[in-house]
Design an enzyme around this catalytic site. Structure first.
Site, PDB file in Angstrom:
ATOM      1  N   ASP A 172      53.250 -16.512  78.697  1.00  0.00           N
ATOM      2  CA  ASP A 172      51.980 -16.232  79.370  1.00  0.00           C
ATOM      3  C   ASP A 172      51.876 -14.753  79.773  1.00  0.00           C
ATOM      4  O   ASP A 172      52.776 -13.942  79.482  1.00  0.00           O
ATOM      5  CB  ASP A 172      51.858 -17.160  80.590  1.00  0.00           C
ATOM      6  CG  ASP A 172      50.430 -17.583  80.862  1.00  0.00           C
ATOM      7  OD1 ASP A 172      49.501 -16.923  80.376  1.00  0.00           O
ATOM      8  OD2 ASP A 172      50.246 -18.568  81.606  1.00  0.00           O
ATOM      9  N   GLU A 209      48.074 -14.697  75.697  1.00  0.00           N
ATOM     10  CA  GLU A 209      47.466 -13.591  76.465  1.00  0.00           C
ATOM     11  C   GLU A 209      45.946 -13.725  76.457  1.00  0.00           C
ATOM     12  O   GLU A 209      45.231 -12.770  76.708  1.00  0.00           O
ATOM     13  CB  GLU A 209      47.989 -12.222  76.026  1.00  0.00           C
ATOM     14  CG  GLU A 209      47.785 -11.830  74.578  1.00  0.00           C
ATOM     15  CD  GLU A 209      46.401 -11.272  74.299  1.00  0.00           C
ATOM     16  OE1 GLU A 209      45.487 -12.105  74.147  1.00  0.00           O
ATOM     17  OE2 GLU A 209      46.237 -10.043  74.197  1.00  0.00           O
ATOM     18  N   TRP A 210      45.470 -14.948  76.138  1.00  0.00           N
ATOM     19  CA  TRP A 210      44.061 -15.348  76.342  1.00  0.00           C
ATOM     20  C   TRP A 210      43.069 -14.570  75.482  1.00  0.00           C
ATOM     21  O   TRP A 210      41.879 -14.481  75.818  1.00  0.00           O
ATOM     22  CB  TRP A 210      43.671 -15.247  77.825  1.00  0.00           C
ATOM     23  CG  TRP A 210      44.746 -15.653  78.774  1.00  0.00           C
ATOM     24  CD1 TRP A 210      45.417 -16.843  78.774  1.00  0.00           C
ATOM     25  CD2 TRP A 210      45.301 -14.889  79.856  1.00  0.00           C
ATOM     26  NE1 TRP A 210      46.350 -16.863  79.776  1.00  0.00           N
ATOM     27  CE2 TRP A 210      46.295 -15.674  80.459  1.00  0.00           C
ATOM     28  CE3 TRP A 210      45.041 -13.619  80.372  1.00  0.00           C
ATOM     29  CZ2 TRP A 210      47.050 -15.246  81.556  1.00  0.00           C
ATOM     30  CZ3 TRP A 210      45.781 -13.175  81.459  1.00  0.00           C
ATOM     31  CH2 TRP A 210      46.776 -13.988  82.039  1.00  0.00           C
ATOM     32  N   GLY A 211      43.554 -13.962  74.392  1.00  0.00           N
ATOM     33  CA  GLY A 211      42.652 -13.222  73.510  1.00  0.00           C
ATOM     34  C   GLY A 211      42.280 -11.844  74.019  1.00  0.00           C
ATOM     35  O   GLY A 211      41.431 -11.170  73.436  1.00  0.00           O
ATOM     36  N   ASP A 231      41.341 -20.110  79.596  1.00  0.00           N
ATOM     37  CA  ASP A 231      41.700 -21.532  79.652  1.00  0.00           C
ATOM     38  C   ASP A 231      40.510 -22.467  79.401  1.00  0.00           C
ATOM     39  O   ASP A 231      39.422 -22.255  79.940  1.00  0.00           O
ATOM     40  CB  ASP A 231      42.289 -21.864  81.033  1.00  0.00           C
ATOM     41  CG  ASP A 231      43.641 -21.192  81.249  1.00  0.00           C
ATOM     42  OD1 ASP A 231      44.073 -20.399  80.399  1.00  0.00           O
ATOM     43  OD2 ASP A 231      44.258 -21.481  82.288  1.00  0.00           O
TER      44      ASP A 231
HETATM   45  C1  GLA Z   1      47.572 -19.641  82.368  1.00  0.00           C
HETATM   46  C2  GLA Z   1      47.586 -20.296  80.997  1.00  0.00           C
HETATM   47  C3  GLA Z   1      47.445 -21.796  81.148  1.00  0.00           C
HETATM   48  C4  GLA Z   1      48.616 -22.308  81.986  1.00  0.00           C
HETATM   49  C5  GLA Z   1      48.639 -21.603  83.332  1.00  0.00           C
HETATM   50  C6  GLA Z   1      49.882 -21.961  84.132  1.00  0.00           C
HETATM   51  O1  GLA Z   1      46.346 -19.797  82.994  1.00  0.00           O
HETATM   52  O2  GLA Z   1      46.536 -19.792  80.195  1.00  0.00           O
HETATM   53  O3  GLA Z   1      47.415 -22.436  79.899  1.00  0.00           O
HETATM   54  O4  GLA Z   1      49.803 -22.082  81.286  1.00  0.00           O
HETATM   55  O5  GLA Z   1      48.607 -20.197  83.178  1.00  0.00           O
HETATM   56  O6  GLA Z   1      49.945 -21.291  85.336  1.00  0.00           O
END
Ligand code: GLA
Length: 415
Positions: A172, A209-211, A231
């Site tokens: 993450d 890293e969410w893009g 998310d």
């Molecule tokens: C981030 C990730 C999620 C999850 C949370 C856990 O938000 O994108 O998928 O793993 O952390 O804290």
């Protein structure tokens, strides 16, 4: 005097042509912004050859994880048939750790209340039953929930994971110590990738890293999947928004590296049966990881039926590993009026075709064999949700409920 004038002109010309060359290079770099080549040791052969399938604790359980949950979930997947269908990854997300590293060894410590026998015991339990163990860490100083991060401890943590028998690491991006640029992101993710390889144990690295820094352009060769968005939430609106972002990235997916539009919310209660089937259909068309984010121990029979459609799973797992591309229909730019046509080339030369009505009212959607790039006089088509088969000379169409999707498997040539 004239000499000086000529050389000034030349200088201007050279400068101008230099600008053109740089501009061309930038254009080429942007167009060819396909995955960067692997660095360090090559990823172990076969790692991520098809999109991973399994379960992750986060979406349903958040921080409420322990050995009993993990083991009873694996038992449920064995009992309800999911394991046989390919769901083998059992992945623990955030909050499995103690708040501090071991003061003597510096190692990460599983929370002794949640994992009283340690993590190797959980791995043994899963491996003995044919599952794999996934764990979660962070490429910063702390995880998103505030537990110790791996930044600066990559080698030690990778060795610890390998010793425990971990098979997947979700990595993450919280508390990243001022790192913002792509170069900095690559350095942090590559450090863990190299550390995992150095252990000699094949460990699937799920970049998360969410893009933010377009990981689809650099994470191939570092990890085997990369989250493309923030998310997912358990709602149609969230699922649709994530689909719309991920569907544009088809060029970057393939064996060894997958776009990851986040976990499946099927069975969590926030979407209608139609919307849940749509999520599964779209994720399979996008060759996405099929990671269930629900409580699999108390899954409704409807939700289990969605997770268990073997023909849809086979399309997700098709060994060609292509992500569906959106194609234009009804004279509109693909998807612009909420009526989507997706086409996923398959290893047998055929196509998986999805018609998806993203609008809030019933709609008719149609496409043709020619639009799908198929040539012939007739095509065998199978609706993989209804199980009905038919033959068409060209047109494939459907009347769809709001938020509904159908998925067809079109054979390569005349039956
Ligand atoms: C981030 C990730 C999620 C999850 C949370 C856990 O938000 O994108 O998928 O793993 O952390 O804290």
């Amino acid at each position: 005097m004239s000499l000086r004038v000529v050389s000034r002109r030349q200088a201007i010309l050279w400068a101008a042509s230099g600008v053109v060359v740089v501009a061309l290079l930038v254009v080429v770099a942007l167009v060819v912004s396909r995955p960067s080549p692997p660095h360090g040791a090559p990823a172990p052969a076969g790692l991520g050859a098809t999109p991973p399938m399994g379960w992750n604790s986060w979406n349903h359980f958040g921080c409420d994880v322990d050995a009993d949950l993990v083991e009873s979930t694996a038992d449920a997947m064995a009992a309800n048939g999911m394991q046989k269908l390919g769901y083998r990854a059992v992945n623990i997300d955030d909050c499995w750790m103690s708040p501090q590293r071991d003061p003597h060894t510096g190692e990460l410590v599983p929370d002794p209340k949640k994992f009283p026998q340690g993590m190797a015991a959980v791995a043994d339990y899963l491996h003995a039953r044919g599952f794999t163990l996934g764990i979660y860490e962070d490429a910063g100083t702390r995880t998103c929930a505030g537990f110790p991060g791996s930044l600066g401890h990559e080698r030690l943590d990778a060795r610890t994971f390998a010793r425990w028998g971990v098979d997947t690491l979700k990595y993450d991006n919280c508390h990243r110590g001022g790192s913002t640029t792509t170069v900095q992101y690559i350095a942090r993710y590559r450090a863990m990738s190299d550390a995992l390889r150095a252990t000699g144990r094949p460990i699937f690295l799920a970049v998360c890293e969410w893009g933010v820094n377009r990981p689809w352009t650099w994470a191939r060769g570092i990890g085997q999947s990369w989250r493309t968005t923030h998310d997912i939430k358990d709602s149609y609106a969230s699922m649709l928004a994530i689909f719309q972002q991920n569907v544009r990235l088809a060029a970057f997916a393939g064996p060894g590296g997958w776009n990851d539009p986040d976990m499946l919310e099927i069975g969590n209660g926030g979407m209608t049966p139609t919307e849940q089937r749509t999520e599964f259909t779209l994720w399979a068309a996008m060759a996405a990881p099929l990671i269930a984010g629900a409580d699999l121990r108390s899954l409704s029979s409807d939700a289990l039926a969605v997770y268990s459609n073997a023909e849809v799973i086979a399309i997700d797992q098709d060994r060609l590993g292509r992500q569906a591309v959106p194609i234009a229909a009804h004279g509109q730019v693909a998807g612009s009026d909420g009526r989507w046509v997706l086409s996923k080339p398959l290893a047998d030369g055929g196509r998986a075709v999805v018609l998806f009505n993203a609008t809030d009212s019933p709609e008719s959607i149609s496409t043709s064999a020619a639009a799908l790039g198929l040539h012939g006089s007739s095509f065998a088509v199978r609706d993989v949700w209804s199980g009905k088969s038919f033959v068409t000379a060209s047109s494939i169409s459907s009347r769809l409920a709001a938020h509904g999707a159908v998925m067809f498997r079109v054979a390569p040539s005349s039956p």
